[in-house]
Design a protein around this motif. Sequence first.
Motif, mmCIF file in Angstrom:
data_model
loop_
_atom_site.group_PDB
_atom_site.id
_atom_site.type_symbol
_atom_site.label_atom_id
_atom_site.label_comp_id
_atom_site.label_asym_id
_atom_site.label_seq_id
_atom_site.Cartn_x
_atom_site.Cartn_y
_atom_site.Cartn_z
ATOM 1 N N THR A 193 -22.534 15.683 -50.287
ATOM 2 C CA THR A 193 -22.625 16.845 -49.399
ATOM 3 C C THR A 193 -21.336 17.014 -48.597
ATOM 4 O O THR A 193 -20.700 18.055 -48.610
ATOM 5 C CB THR A 193 -23.827 16.691 -48.444
ATOM 6 N N THR A 194 -20.960 15.961 -47.870
ATOM 7 C CA THR A 194 -19.718 15.981 -47.095
ATOM 8 C C THR A 194 -19.294 14.562 -46.792
ATOM 9 O O THR A 194 -20.130 13.650 -46.702
ATOM 10 C CB THR A 194 -19.891 16.761 -45.777
ATOM 11 N N ARG A 195 -18.004 14.365 -46.681
ATOM 12 C CA ARG A 195 -17.474 13.054 -46.305
ATOM 13 C C ARG A 195 -16.975 13.059 -44.864
ATOM 14 O O ARG A 195 -16.500 12.043 -44.365
ATOM 15 C CB ARG A 195 -16.344 12.674 -47.261
ATOM 16 N N ALA A 196 -17.065 14.205 -44.214
ATOM 17 C CA ALA A 196 -16.581 14.328 -42.840
ATOM 18 C C ALA A 196 -17.654 13.869 -41.860
ATOM 19 O O ALA A 196 -18.809 14.293 -41.939
ATOM 20 C CB ALA A 196 -16.197 15.773 -42.553
ATOM 21 N N LYS A 197 -17.252 12.997 -40.944
ATOM 22 C CA LYS A 197 -18.164 12.550 -39.899
ATOM 23 C C LYS A 197 -17.974 13.426 -38.659
ATOM 24 O O LYS A 197 -17.226 14.408 -38.697
ATOM 25 C CB LYS A 197 -17.912 11.076 -39.589
ATOM 26 N N ALA A 198 -18.665 13.057 -37.590
ATOM 27 C CA ALA A 198 -18.615 13.869 -36.362
ATOM 28 C C ALA A 198 -17.180 14.055 -35.889
ATOM 29 O O ALA A 198 -16.400 13.107 -35.872
ATOM 30 C CB ALA A 198 -19.448 13.203 -35.268
ATOM 31 N N TYR A 199 -16.858 15.300 -35.538
ATOM 32 C CA TYR A 199 -15.552 15.734 -35.033
ATOM 33 C C TYR A 199 -14.440 15.658 -36.084
ATOM 34 O O TYR A 199 -13.271 15.810 -35.758
ATOM 35 C CB TYR A 199 -15.148 14.938 -33.781
ATOM 36 N N ASP B 88 -26.596 20.209 -53.396
ATOM 37 C CA ASP B 88 -26.243 19.078 -52.525
ATOM 38 C C ASP B 88 -26.334 19.474 -51.065
ATOM 39 O O ASP B 88 -26.798 18.709 -50.222
ATOM 40 C CB ASP B 88 -24.813 18.607 -52.841
ATOM 41 N N ASP B 89 -25.874 20.675 -50.743
ATOM 42 C CA ASP B 89 -25.986 21.149 -49.360
ATOM 43 C C ASP B 89 -27.436 21.320 -48.956
ATOM 44 O O ASP B 89 -27.816 21.054 -47.827
ATOM 45 C CB ASP B 89 -25.259 22.478 -49.194
ATOM 46 N N VAL B 90 -28.252 21.792 -49.914
ATOM 47 C CA VAL B 90 -29.679 21.954 -49.627
ATOM 48 C C VAL B 90 -30.303 20.607 -49.334
ATOM 49 O O VAL B 90 -31.139 20.450 -48.458
ATOM 50 C CB VAL B 90 -30.382 22.634 -50.827
ATOM 51 N N HIS B 91 -29.843 19.572 -50.093
ATOM 52 C CA HIS B 91 -30.333 18.224 -49.825
ATOM 53 C C HIS B 91 -30.016 17.827 -48.389
ATOM 54 O O HIS B 91 -30.757 17.108 -47.725
ATOM 55 C CB HIS B 91 -29.688 17.240 -50.807
ATOM 56 N N GLY B 92 -28.872 18.301 -47.885
ATOM 57 C CA GLY B 92 -28.510 18.039 -46.499
ATOM 58 C C GLY B 92 -29.447 18.712 -45.529
ATOM 59 O O GLY B 92 -29.548 18.327 -44.384
ATOM 60 N N GLY B 93 -30.126 19.774 -45.965
ATOM 61 C CA GLY B 93 -31.176 20.349 -45.147
ATOM 62 C C GLY B 93 -30.803 21.606 -44.404
ATOM 63 O O GLY B 93 -30.554 21.571 -43.222
ATOM 64 N N PHE B 94 -30.781 22.742 -45.080
ATOM 65 C CA PHE B 94 -30.598 24.003 -44.379
ATOM 66 C C PHE B 94 -31.841 24.351 -43.557
ATOM 67 O O PHE B 94 -31.785 25.143 -42.640
ATOM 68 C CB PHE B 94 -30.341 25.135 -45.378
ATOM 69 N N LEU C 146 -25.426 14.406 -42.232
ATOM 70 C CA LEU C 146 -25.020 14.950 -43.527
ATOM 71 C C LEU C 146 -24.009 14.050 -44.229
ATOM 72 O O LEU C 146 -23.987 13.968 -45.465
ATOM 73 C CB LEU C 146 -24.419 16.343 -43.345
ATOM 74 N N SER C 147 -23.158 13.386 -43.459
ATOM 75 C CA SER C 147 -22.136 12.529 -44.066
ATOM 76 C C SER C 147 -22.723 11.305 -44.736
ATOM 77 O O SER C 147 -22.025 10.602 -45.475
ATOM 78 C CB SER C 147 -21.115 12.094 -43.003
ATOM 79 N N GLY C 148 -24.017 11.055 -44.515
ATOM 80 C CA GLY C 148 -24.672 9.947 -45.203
ATOM 81 C C GLY C 148 -24.783 10.173 -46.692
ATOM 82 O O GLY C 148 -24.961 9.225 -47.464
ATOM 83 N N ASP C 149 -24.686 11.437 -47.125
ATOM 84 C CA ASP C 149 -24.693 11.783 -48.544
ATOM 85 C C ASP C 149 -23.293 12.275 -48.898
ATOM 86 O O ASP C 149 -22.895 13.387 -48.534
ATOM 87 C CB ASP C 149 -25.734 12.876 -48.824
ATOM 88 N N THR C 150 -22.519 11.451 -49.613
ATOM 89 C CA THR C 150 -21.125 11.796 -49.912
ATOM 90 C C THR C 150 -21.008 12.964 -50.875
ATOM 91 O O THR C 150 -19.913 13.520 -51.037
ATOM 92 C CB THR C 150 -20.397 10.579 -50.495
#
Length: 311
Positions: free
Chosen positions: A220-226, A158-164, A214-218
């Motif tokens: 990967t992460t649900r945290a938005k900016a800041y 999932d993190d890879v989908h976010g794009g390392f 990244l937060s567009g894919d839940t």
Amino acid sequence: MIVFVICSFLILAVVLSLFSSHELRVKTQSFFYSIMPRIKKRRMSICNFSKKMNYAMSSQQTQKHWYLQQWGILITGFFLLGSIVVFSLTRTIDPTRIEANYLKEVDPQIYTLLNGEMLNPPSEVDEKLVDEAIVQAMRLEQEYRVNHQNPKNSLIVDDVHGGFDTKMVDRKWENMNPRYKQRLLMVFKIMRDRYDYELVLLEGYRSPDRQNLLSGDTNTTRAKAYQSYHQFGLAADIAFKRNGKVIISERDPWAWRGYQLYGEVAESVGLTWGGRWTSIKDYGHTEYRMPGLKKTKETAESLILEGAAKM
């Protein structure tokens, strides 16, 4: 020093080549002969002025030549000030000592753990090795899904989908706040010395734009900016390096064991490990939950600049 020697040699070679011309040598000699009288006159003026200053500075001439004494004080002050400026600009700055003093003041806990010794970060991981690790992680995940009808979500893929492998990824250690950076480096050292695991930094500071992406894919992460500690330079994602290759996927048994050890060591130095989370487990993630931290844009900018300024 090598660059200086090479440049000096090239300049000398060019000058000698130019002076190989008879016409140029004659013109140069004529030029120096023409300015010699002016140089002598200027030198005599300086000598006379120096003699007058020396005479005026004597105790017997205090009242008579007071204006020359004022000039002497002014010139002396100018040279003194100039010497201080030159010393300040040329003095060698030790960033390690600056960082140590900074942590001693703002974070005595980690300073005590380090016994005052600052740790240096490893070199940045090769981008190609990360790309290869992503491909390998996706292959292992596909195999896992084939062999398991109801698999759990895989954090690493999932993190890879976010794009390392995007250009937005920041792997620079200097962009992390020293309070987190030194804790993470201590974990790197313990993992290497005690368990023979070499760690690499996949991502440290994360921009607000990348966090929102990244937060567009839940998954990967649900945290938005800041909302993530990455924006404050207080979080990072890691992977392992074995036989010259980066290993990301937790489906690799060796890497899975490494992630468990990583979590234990990270927690022992006061970091929060993503492997303890209940919603999305992030085995390669750690963060420093700084007491009293306000998750605002102003705080994030302050912490990032604070770390950079102290370096």
